[in-house]
Design an enzyme around this catalytic site. Sequence first.
Site, PDB file in Angstrom:
ATOM      1  CE  LYS A 182       7.788  -1.434  -0.138  1.00 54.53           C
ATOM      2  NZ  LYS A 182       7.119  -0.523  -1.022  1.00 54.53           N
ATOM      3  CE1 TYR A 222       2.827  -0.150   2.435  1.00 59.27           C
ATOM      4  CE2 TYR A 222       2.973  -2.414   2.187  1.00 59.27           C
ATOM      5  CZ  TYR A 222       3.672  -1.235   2.159  1.00 59.27           C
ATOM      6  OH  TYR A 222       5.005  -1.061   1.665  1.00 59.27           O
ATOM      7  CG  ASN A 254       9.023   1.119  -4.092  1.00 57.28           C
ATOM      8  OD1 ASN A 254       8.689  -0.004  -3.306  1.00 57.28           O
ATOM      9  ND2 ASN A 254       8.282   2.211  -3.942  1.00 57.28           N
ATOM     10  CG  HIS A 256       7.646   0.569   4.263  1.00 58.91           C
ATOM     11  ND1 HIS A 256       6.630   1.286   3.872  1.00 58.91           N
ATOM     12  CD2 HIS A 256       7.669   0.464   5.715  1.00 58.91           C
ATOM     13  CE1 HIS A 256       6.189   1.827   4.981  1.00 58.91           C
ATOM     14  NE2 HIS A 256       6.718   1.488   6.032  1.00 58.91           N
ATOM     15  CD  GLU A 264       5.339   2.097   9.173  1.00 59.54           C
ATOM     16  OE1 GLU A 264       6.353   2.209   9.172  1.00 59.54           O
ATOM     17  OE2 GLU A 264       4.200   2.457   8.225  1.00 59.54           O
TER      18      GLU A 264
HETATM   19  P1  ADP Z   1       6.582   5.132   0.027  1.00 58.47           P
HETATM   20  O1  ADP Z   1       6.807   3.624   0.189  1.00 58.47           O
HETATM   21  O2  ADP Z   1       7.731   5.898  -0.562  1.00 58.47           O
HETATM   22  O3  ADP Z   1       6.255   5.955   1.488  1.00 58.47           O
HETATM   23  P2  ADP Z   1       3.658   5.582  -0.486  1.00 58.47           P
HETATM   24  O4  ADP Z   1       3.216   5.583   0.715  1.00 58.47           O
HETATM   25  O5  ADP Z   1       2.921   6.703  -1.350  1.00 58.47           O
HETATM   26  O6  ADP Z   1       5.146   5.400  -0.744  1.00 58.47           O
HETATM   27  O7  ADP Z   1       3.202   3.915  -1.053  1.00 58.47           O
HETATM   28  C1  ADP Z   1       3.446   2.992  -0.493  1.00 58.47           C
HETATM   29  C2  ADP Z   1       3.974   1.849  -1.431  1.00 58.47           C
HETATM   30  O8  ADP Z   1       2.669   1.724  -2.190  1.00 58.47           O
HETATM   31  C3  ADP Z   1       4.872   2.223  -2.169  1.00 58.47           C
HETATM   32  O9  ADP Z   1       6.500   1.982  -1.677  1.00 58.47           O
HETATM   33  C4  ADP Z   1       4.799   1.268  -3.625  1.00 58.47           C
HETATM   34  O10 ADP Z   1       5.112  -0.092  -3.321  1.00 58.47           O
HETATM   35  C5  ADP Z   1       3.401   1.282  -3.575  1.00 58.47           C
HETATM   36  N1  ADP Z   1       2.923   2.193  -4.764  1.00 58.47           N
HETATM   37  C6  ADP Z   1       2.591   3.572  -4.699  1.00 58.47           C
HETATM   38  N2  ADP Z   1       2.355   4.195  -5.557  1.00 58.47           N
HETATM   39  C7  ADP Z   1       2.105   3.251  -6.595  1.00 58.47           C
HETATM   40  C8  ADP Z   1       1.377   3.035  -7.801  1.00 58.47           C
HETATM   41  N3  ADP Z   1       1.148   4.243  -8.516  1.00 58.47           N
HETATM   42  N4  ADP Z   1       1.492   2.017  -8.613  1.00 58.47           N
HETATM   43  C9  ADP Z   1       1.794   0.937  -7.861  1.00 58.47           C
HETATM   44  N5  ADP Z   1       2.004   0.881  -6.512  1.00 58.47           N
HETATM   45  C10 ADP Z   1       2.195   1.797  -5.822  1.00 58.47           C
END
Ligand code: ADP
Length: 151
Positions: free
Chosen positions: A22, A62, A125, A128, A139
């Site tokens: 990312k 997304y 974070n 992905h 994807e």
């Molecule tokens: P993952 O990437 O671990 O599969 P999710 O599918 O729940 O997690 O969420 C997709 C992405 O959305 C996350 O990796 C993160 O970048 C973002 N995200 C998730 N929860 C939050 C939040 N509470 N606030 C801001 N961004 C979030």
Amino acid sequence: MGSGETQKEFIMALERTLSIIKPDATKRNLTGKINAKFEDAGLRIVAQKRIQLTLAQAGQFYAEHKERPFFGELTEFMVSEPVVVQVLEGEGAILKNREVMGATNPANADEGTIRKEFALSVGENSVHGSDSPEAAAREISFFFSGLELVG
Ligand code: ADP
């Protein structure tokens, strides 16, 4: 490869998953360090490219999070810098990659995971990774053609 049976088991266990390095990580030149984590875990990078997403593409990718309060923040973040999209291959690659990534929120991520070491926040974070075989298929084809996948 030995017997036909052994070969069959090996092929059946092999999976591919879609990974994205990312913007927070590409911006800080962490692509190599993150790729080392994948390779150390036995995941092979079988396709990789650096691209600049458009807001429409980020929204489409997304789409399942469209109703979530963080959708706007997430899509804006994903277009803020180039990303590196990649296909990782290995035995149980989908689950293995999720383990190497660590929990979504770096505060909850295990020691040694990518998100524990590099993520800045729950949103920014660093990586992905597909969370199911169905998501991986969708994807991978979102970003790559069959011709670009070299096993
Ligand atoms: P993952 O990437 O671990 O599969 P999710 O599918 O729940 O997690 O969420 C997709 C992405 O959305 C996350 O990796 C993160 O970048 C973002 N995200 C998730 N929860 C939050 C939040 N509470 N606030 C801001 N961004 C979030």
